[in-house]
Design a protein around this motif. Sequence first.
Motif, PDB file in Angstrom:
ATOM      1  N   ILE A   1      15.517   6.187   0.802  1.00 49.66           N
ATOM      2  CA  ILE A   1      15.136   4.773   0.237  1.00 49.66           C
ATOM      3  C   ILE A   1      15.721   4.704  -0.478  1.00 49.66           C
ATOM      4  N   PRO A   2      16.868   3.842  -1.429  1.00 51.13           N
ATOM      5  CA  PRO A   2      17.583   3.033  -2.372  1.00 51.13           C
ATOM      6  C   PRO A   2      16.521   3.635  -3.879  1.00 51.13           C
ATOM      7  N   ALA A   3      17.394   4.243  -4.727  1.00 51.81           N
ATOM      8  CA  ALA A   3      16.698   3.697  -5.916  1.00 51.81           C
ATOM      9  C   ALA A   3      16.067   3.324  -6.583  1.00 51.81           C
ATOM     10  N   ASN A   4      16.555   2.061  -6.394  1.00 55.92           N
ATOM     11  CA  ASN A   4      16.054   0.417  -7.208  1.00 55.92           C
ATOM     12  C   ASN A   4      15.231   0.012  -5.822  1.00 55.92           C
ATOM     13  N   GLU A   5      14.906  -0.021  -4.547  1.00 52.64           N
ATOM     14  CA  GLU A   5      14.364  -0.023  -3.883  1.00 52.64           C
ATOM     15  C   GLU A   5      12.387  -0.288  -3.790  1.00 52.64           C
ATOM     16  N   ASN A   6      11.546  -0.967  -4.638  1.00 52.24           N
ATOM     17  CA  ASN A   6      10.441  -1.166  -4.478  1.00 52.24           C
ATOM     18  C   ASN A   6       9.245  -1.289  -3.599  1.00 52.24           C
ATOM     19  N   LYS A   7       9.566  -1.897  -2.796  1.00 49.90           N
ATOM     20  CA  LYS A   7       8.573  -2.676  -1.033  1.00 49.90           C
ATOM     21  C   LYS A   7       8.834  -1.414   0.370  1.00 49.90           C
ATOM     22  N   ILE A   8       7.925  -1.948   0.828  1.00 49.18           N
ATOM     23  CA  ILE A   8       8.227  -0.550   2.054  1.00 49.18           C
ATOM     24  C   ILE A   8       6.826  -1.180   2.780  1.00 49.18           C
ATOM     25  N   LEU A   9       7.618  -1.482   3.407  1.00 49.85           N
ATOM     26  CA  LEU A   9       7.121  -2.402   5.177  1.00 49.85           C
ATOM     27  C   LEU A   9       6.380  -1.562   6.069  1.00 49.85           C
TER      28      LEU A   9
ATOM     29  N   ARG B   1       4.747  -1.705  10.604  1.00 53.92           N
ATOM     30  CA  ARG B   1       4.874  -2.675  11.048  1.00 53.92           C
ATOM     31  C   ARG B   1       4.255  -1.462  12.100  1.00 53.92           C
ATOM     32  N   TYR B   2       3.478  -2.300  13.346  1.00 53.09           N
ATOM     33  CA  TYR B   2       2.789  -1.086  14.284  1.00 53.09           C
ATOM     34  C   TYR B   2       2.467  -2.672  15.563  1.00 53.09           C
ATOM     35  N   VAL B   3       2.563  -2.644  16.717  1.00 53.72           N
ATOM     36  CA  VAL B   3       1.130  -3.465  17.239  1.00 53.72           C
ATOM     37  C   VAL B   3      -0.283  -3.073  16.950  1.00 53.72           C
ATOM     38  N   GLY B   4      -0.291  -3.901  17.464  1.00 51.98           N
ATOM     39  CA  GLY B   4      -2.067  -4.346  17.020  1.00 51.98           C
ATOM     40  C   GLY B   4      -2.871  -3.928  15.705  1.00 51.98           C
ATOM     41  N   ILE B   5      -1.563  -4.052  14.773  1.00 53.89           N
ATOM     42  CA  ILE B   5      -2.157  -3.448  13.820  1.00 53.89           C
ATOM     43  C   ILE B   5      -1.272  -4.697  12.400  1.00 53.89           C
ATOM     44  N   ASP B   6      -2.621  -4.936  11.190  1.00 51.93           N
ATOM     45  CA  ASP B   6      -2.022  -5.880  10.368  1.00 51.93           C
ATOM     46  C   ASP B   6      -0.555  -5.236   9.677  1.00 51.93           C
ATOM     47  N   PRO B   7       0.664  -5.538   9.738  1.00 53.04           N
ATOM     48  CA  PRO B   7       1.692  -5.111   9.047  1.00 53.04           C
ATOM     49  C   PRO B   7       1.077  -4.873   7.273  1.00 53.04           C
ATOM     50  N   THR B   8       1.467  -4.069   6.917  1.00 54.00           N
ATOM     51  CA  THR B   8       0.435  -3.074   5.337  1.00 54.00           C
ATOM     52  C   THR B   8       1.990  -2.871   4.684  1.00 54.00           C
ATOM     53  N   THR B   9       2.206  -4.300   3.358  1.00 59.25           N
ATOM     54  CA  THR B   9       3.846  -4.077   2.478  1.00 59.25           C
ATOM     55  C   THR B   9       2.866  -3.466   1.109  1.00 59.25           C
ATOM     56  N   ILE B  10       3.853  -2.388   0.519  1.00 59.49           N
ATOM     57  CA  ILE B  10       3.094  -1.335  -0.494  1.00 59.49           C
ATOM     58  C   ILE B  10       4.090  -1.754  -1.410  1.00 59.49           C
ATOM     59  N   GLU B  11       3.969  -1.682  -3.289  1.00 56.88           N
ATOM     60  CA  GLU B  11       4.776  -1.704  -3.978  1.00 56.88           C
ATOM     61  C   GLU B  11       4.629  -0.756  -4.992  1.00 56.88           C
ATOM     62  N   LEU B  12       5.610   0.269  -4.529  1.00 53.64           N
ATOM     63  CA  LEU B  12       5.374   2.368  -5.145  1.00 53.64           C
ATOM     64  C   LEU B  12       5.922   1.711  -6.277  1.00 53.64           C
ATOM     65  N   VAL B  13       5.228   2.951  -7.479  1.00 56.77           N
ATOM     66  CA  VAL B  13       5.065   2.611  -8.894  1.00 56.77           C
ATOM     67  C   VAL B  13       5.970   3.995  -9.077  1.00 56.77           C
ATOM     68  N   ASP B  14       5.706   4.110 -10.320  1.00 54.78           N
ATOM     69  CA  ASP B  14       7.285   5.522 -10.553  1.00 54.78           C
ATOM     70  C   ASP B  14       6.222   6.321 -10.667  1.00 54.78           C
TER      71      ASP B  14
ATOM     72  N   PRO C   1      -5.018   5.669  -3.732  1.00 59.28           N
ATOM     73  CA  PRO C   1      -3.506   5.489  -3.865  1.00 59.28           C
ATOM     74  C   PRO C   1      -2.699   5.627  -4.624  1.00 59.28           C
ATOM     75  N   CYS C   2      -1.121   5.621  -4.588  1.00 58.65           N
ATOM     76  CA  CYS C   2      -0.477   5.769  -6.210  1.00 58.65           C
ATOM     77  C   CYS C   2       0.740   4.161  -5.805  1.00 58.65           C
ATOM     78  N   TYR C   3       0.457   3.527  -5.436  1.00 63.24           N
ATOM     79  CA  TYR C   3       0.992   2.348  -5.047  1.00 63.24           C
ATOM     80  C   TYR C   3       0.683   1.279  -4.936  1.00 63.24           C
ATOM     81  N   ALA C   4       1.311  -0.198  -4.829  1.00 66.62           N
ATOM     82  CA  ALA C   4      -0.314  -1.050  -5.604  1.00 66.62           C
ATOM     83  C   ALA C   4       0.720  -1.986  -3.541  1.00 66.62           C
ATOM     84  N   ARG C   5      -0.982  -2.398  -3.944  1.00 63.29           N
ATOM     85  CA  ARG C   5      -0.799  -3.652  -2.670  1.00 63.29           C
ATOM     86  C   ARG C   5      -1.799  -4.572  -2.668  1.00 63.29           C
ATOM     87  N   GLU C   6      -1.541  -5.035  -2.130  1.00 65.35           N
ATOM     88  CA  GLU C   6      -2.602  -6.879  -2.513  1.00 65.35           C
ATOM     89  C   GLU C   6      -2.358  -7.248  -1.261  1.00 65.35           C
ATOM     90  N   PHE C   7      -3.392  -7.929  -0.834  1.00 67.66           N
ATOM     91  CA  PHE C   7      -4.252  -8.583  -0.004  1.00 67.66           C
ATOM     92  C   PHE C   7      -3.373  -9.884   0.587  1.00 67.66           C
TER      93      PHE C   7
END
Length: 152
Positions: A63-71, A73-86, A138-144
């Motif tokens: 991923i690009p070095a300046n990108e910090n969010k990854i999503l 998605r999968y059928v039948g599962i809630d989409p999950t967005t995580i925010e990478l930490v350094d 986990p080594c990332y941030a994730r919010e409900f």
Amino acid sequence: MKKLLAFLVVLTVSVCNLNSQNKTIKGRVIDDYLETLPYVPIFIKDTLEIGKTDLDGFFQIDIPANENKILFRYVGIDPTTIELVDQCNEIEVIMMLTGTHDFISLKRAEKKREKRYKMLLELHKQAHENGLFKSEKPCYAREFESYYLDKN
């Protein structure tokens, strides 16, 4: 001759910097029953697919070095967005299965989802104890993410 040598040094350093504009992230994706999730699409910027997990839920993406969010998605599962930490190059994600709730209000259904979400940290520890994950936390941030209710 000195000018040519200086030019080559500058050119070499520039090319090295261009290659370092990406970072490699690897990890694993499982569901909240500690089962592996095969072929989960991985996105950045909500629509740009950058990879998929393999049959055992493992992945490796650039991923690009300046990108910090990854999503994820999968059928039948809630989409999950995580925010990478350094300093986080290996992520292990637990995705929650989408549930259906008949004859209850959206507010109550959302509270049940939030209750399951709060158990994810404990599930991460269990996955580590079972040998599915390498890290205990986990080594990332994730919010409900509320899908039905406004946060006003």
